[in-house]
Scaffold this motif. Structure first.
Motif: not given
Length: 213
Positions: A2, A206, A209-210, A212-213
């Motif tokens: 992560t 938000d 998530h950004a 990790q994408s």
């Protein structure tokens, strides 16, 4: 692994940063993240010595704005290299109670030092370590000043500045947020702590998530 996440909190004294930092830490840990809190100035042995000089030394009223600028930068340079960068590399979340935006606003906008000089010193101090998210808790300068006095504690050297100083601080933050909307988000600090907490959590989700994408 992560990716690490760096979040900074900014705003005038009395805006409620400490409360929201603790609430965010609890939420992140409940979600399984390792969280480290760091404050500025401070966070390291060297930084804490500088903090005492900046805020509590009885003779520090003689300090010039330029000296103040370099002391904040020195504390920050040590913190970045000793604590922040290794924590981010390990995949942790680092939450900062102030970072380089404070220097831009307090020593630049409020103290009147040339902004190009302040930006140059900030760049040297932090290198490529830039927050993924900066939350600015915005509050009327006079109301923030009154909130500090209600705490009943002795004010440090910065907190003792007149309300006009804190109005310059506030306007500095608002100006920076307009310039850097991709990183800085201004929230109304007059809302209830619960509402602010929910807004911050949405922002953090938000950004996470950004990454990790």
């Amino acid at each position: 692994m992560t990716p690490g996440l760096l979040i900074s909190f900014e705003g005038s004294e009395g805006c409620g940063k400490s409360t929201q930092i603790q609430r965010l830490k609890a939420r992140l840990e409940a979600a399984g993240r390792t969280v480290e809190l760091r404050r500025e100035p401070g966070g390291t042995h060297i930084g804490e010595r500088i903090r005492d000089l900046l805020q509590h030394d009885k003779e520090a009223h003689q300090m010039t704005p330029v000296t103040e600028l370099f002391l904040f930068a020195a504390s920050r340079a040590q913190l970045v290299r000793e604590q922040i960068r290794p924590s981010l590399d390990a995949g942790n979340v680092v939450i900062l109670d102030r970072f380089f935006d404070s220097t831009t606003v307090y020593q630049g906008y409020a103290r009147g030092l040339p902004l190009e000089h302040v930006h140059a010193i900030n760049r040297i101090a932090v290198g490529d370590v830039i927050p993924h998210l900066t939350v600015v808790l915005d509050m009327d300068a006079r109301a923030a000043k009154e909130r500090i006095h209600r705490d009943g504690r002795e004010l440090d050297r910065i907190e003792s500045q007149p309300v006009e100083f804190f109005e310059k601080v506030r306007q500095g933050y608002l100006h920076l947020a307009v310039e850097q909307p991709q990183r800085m988000v201004v929230l109304d600090a007059n809302q209830t702590p619960e509402v602010i907490e929910a807004q911050i959590w949405k922002l953090v989700e938000d950004r996470s998530h950004a990454l990790q994408s």
